[in-house]
Design an enzyme around this catalytic site. Structure first.
Site, PDB file in Angstrom:
ATOM      1  N   ASP B 190       0.877  -1.170   0.000  1.00 49.92           N
ATOM      2  CA  ASP B 190       0.000   0.000   0.000  1.00 49.92           C
ATOM      3  C   ASP B 190       0.917   1.223   0.000  1.00 49.92           C
ATOM      4  O   ASP B 190       1.544   1.529   1.014  1.00 49.92           O
ATOM      5  CB  ASP B 190      -0.884  -0.057   1.247  1.00 49.92           C
ATOM      6  CG  ASP B 190      -1.640   1.249   1.501  1.00 49.92           C
ATOM      7  OD1 ASP B 190      -1.527   2.176   0.678  1.00 49.92           O
ATOM      8  OD2 ASP B 190      -2.333   1.327   2.528  1.00 49.92           O
ATOM      9  N   GLN B 193       0.970   6.370   1.274  1.00 55.02           N
ATOM     10  CA  GLN B 193       1.729   7.372   2.028  1.00 55.02           C
ATOM     11  C   GLN B 193       3.206   7.425   1.615  1.00 55.02           C
ATOM     12  O   GLN B 193       3.957   8.232   2.153  1.00 55.02           O
ATOM     13  CB  GLN B 193       1.640   7.085   3.541  1.00 55.02           C
ATOM     14  CG  GLN B 193       0.234   7.091   4.114  1.00 55.02           C
ATOM     15  CD  GLN B 193      -0.415   8.473   4.107  1.00 55.02           C
ATOM     16  OE1 GLN B 193       0.248   9.498   3.938  1.00 55.02           O
ATOM     17  NE2 GLN B 193      -1.739   8.500   4.264  1.00 55.02           N
TER      18      GLN B 193
END
Lengths: 143, 399
Positions: B190, B193
């Site tokens: 993921d 960020q």
């Protein structure tokens, strides 16, 4: 209501809320109150006997407005019968939503009379009251 | 030109510290989006007329820009999605949904964002596979050692944030991937960020999938990218079926799908979004992601040093090396702090930040989060610090 008095009622009920901490005893109805638009999460238990609210307790994490409102609500509703309690709640909701209400029966809860000026805080002020209202209406239906 | 002047939102007298949630857009990104709507607004992959051909070219060009940004081997490995959330759901359902079986294990951590946990929860119910959590160390970080301890002969996939959105730790993805691959385990990353804040090279990391969002990297909302290695994407079941992704279909139900990337992009795509995200990729490349990262790390060090000098502040993730700082004013509910800071036009996020099981580890449920970006400054931090320093009057102000 005078601004200082209003603030001291809210702060006092936030820092020293009444009946905080749940107990594991029979005869209590459980009510969860999660604010969908923020992070307030309060849990209540209510004991109703012979149509009188004998006890309300709560626990959880929430902001100053939501926590203090829970404490103020408990003081206002305890020892009232279910219909009296619903009437107080309705008047409180009307106050928050800028409708006509009877301030005489709201006592300390009048401290929230200017929350409407901060629309994003209305849900904090209503969280426990609206959830208790649902629980009391459900109780009336079942009994 | 000062980069702050390139951001219209930065001229509005607010201090924006919620870049982990979304970022502001530079004028060049806004202009690219407007240009599409004003000057060549047509559908992609369709027409034989000029504006549609231009749309096609710009849309595919955006794909190439994203490919370059993360150094993918080919543009076919770049699938436009609505954001990191959709990318992760596509991988979980469309790829792992087909291969995971009873007792297969998925490794996650308790500091993952909801979008890297909930899709796996659902898959586990359906396929009867299991989730195991990698232990976090005393600073809530993932170590290769703890990954190795969590792996078993049933482990099929490790799915991790590259940088977590509350703790802000940078995971040693390259080392984890190397170890995982030696055992035939796939790795999903993921990158929501990380991609906006540091150079992410998918060939160097060798991760199997990477999902990220446009709006967290100066691009528009509603657009994101799922990267996957070609062969893996190629065996993925399309999440959506419809126009633009099929070659032919007959009334008897036979369907032939297109090749990548179109096969995984059914329906009219978010064309303006993709073009805007491509422009944002250009913008970050010009600024240089290594420099962005370096600046943010320094700015964070400054912020943490200043916060620690205040007696009334508790910092929860002192040692992370990203721009994310989680803190509370002692004895004040995080939301009350955020409301107080808002009085000074300082935007921070309060809550559990979509990482609702991290509380098991942090032993605190809600925090205020500051997430910095390259356009934040020391002056903004100084303002925050002075407001936090004088927060004795917090309740007088917010009640």
């Amino acid at each position: 209501m005078d601004a200082n008095l209003r603030r001291s009622i809210i702060l006092d009920n936030y820092q020293n809320p009444i009946n905080r901490g749940l107990i594991d005893e029979e005869g209590y109805i459980k009510v969860n109150a999660n604010n969908e638009s923020c992070i307030d999460e309060l849990n209540f238990i209510i004991k109703i006997k012979d149509n009188i609210i004998e006890d309300i307790r709560f626990d959880g994490e929430a902001c100053a407005i939501a926590t203090s409102a829970a404490s103020v609500m408990i003081k206002a509703l305890i020892h009232k019968n279910v219909d009296e309690a619903l009437n107080i709640i309705n008047n409180y909701e009307n106050m928050i939503n800028e409708k006509n209400y009877d301030s005489k029966i709201l006592g300390e809860a009048n401290a929230y009379d200017e929350i409407y000026k901060q629309p994003n805080r209305k849900k904090c002020a209503l969280l426990s009251w609206s959830n208790l209202k649902n629980a009391l209406e459900q109780f009336k239906k079942n009994n | 030109m000062n980069i702050r002047e390139e951001f219209p939102m930065l001229s509005k007298n607010i201090i924006y510290f919620d870049n982990g949630a979304t970022t502001f857009k530079p004028q060049m990104v806004i202009d690219e989006i407007c240009d599409y709507y004003k000057n060549y607004s047509a559908n992609a992959h369709r027409g034989d007329y000029n504006i549609s051909l231009k749309t096609d070219m710009m849309y595919e060009n955006a794909r190439k820009k994203i490919k370059d940004l993360i150094n993918a081997s080919s543009a076919e490995e770049i699938i436009f999605t609505s954001g990191a959330t959709e990318g992760l759901n596509m991988v979980v359902e469309g790829f792992f949904g087909k291969i995971l079986k009873e007792n297969d294990e998925i490794l996650l951590t308790k500091s993952e964002h909801a979008s890297n946990i909930l899709p796996w929860f659902r898959l586990c119910k359906k396929n009867k596979c299991k989730i195991k959590y990698i232990d976090l160390d005393e600073n809530y970080k993932v170590t290769l050692d703890n990954v190795q301890k969590a792996v078993s002969s049933n482990t099929k996939v490790i799915s991790l944030a590259h940088i977590t959105n509350v703790v802000g730790d940078i995971r040693p993805i390259k080392e984890i991937v190397e170890y995982a691959h030696s055992l035939g385990i796939l790795v999903v990353v993921d990158g929501a960020q990380s991609v906006p804040h540091m150079k992410v090279d998918v060939q160097d990391l060798d991760c199997d999938f990477l999902a990220f969002s446009g709006h967290k990297m100066c691009g528009p909302t509603g657009i994101g990218v799922l990267y996957g290695k070609f062969d893996l994407l190629d065996s993925m079941e399309p999440y959506n079926l419809g126009g633009g992704m099929n070659l032919s279909f007959s009334s008897t139900g036979e369907v032939e799908y297109k090749s990548l990337p179109q096969r995984l992009e059914a329906g009219t795509p978010n064309i303006a979004g993709a073009i805007g995200m491509g422009a944002a990729a250009d913008y970050l490349k010009i600024l240089d992601l290594d420099k962005i990262h370096e600046y943010e790390v320094k700015l964070r060090e400054y912020l943490v040093m200043k916060l620690k000098a205040l007696d009334n502040i508790e910092v929860y993730n002192e040692s992370s090396e990203s721009g994310i700082v989680a803190f509370n004013i002692k004895n004040i509910f995080s939301q009350d702090t955020a409301i107080y800071l808002n009085d000074y036009n300082i935007c921070v996020r309060a809550g559990s930040h979509c990482a609702k099981i991290l509380k098991d580890e942090l032993e605190i449920k809600n925090t205020c989060r500051i997430s910095l970006y390259f356009y934040n400054t020391k002056e903004e931090i100084d303002k925050l610090i002075s407001v936090l320093k004088n927060s004795d009057t917090l309740f007088n102000q917010i009640l």
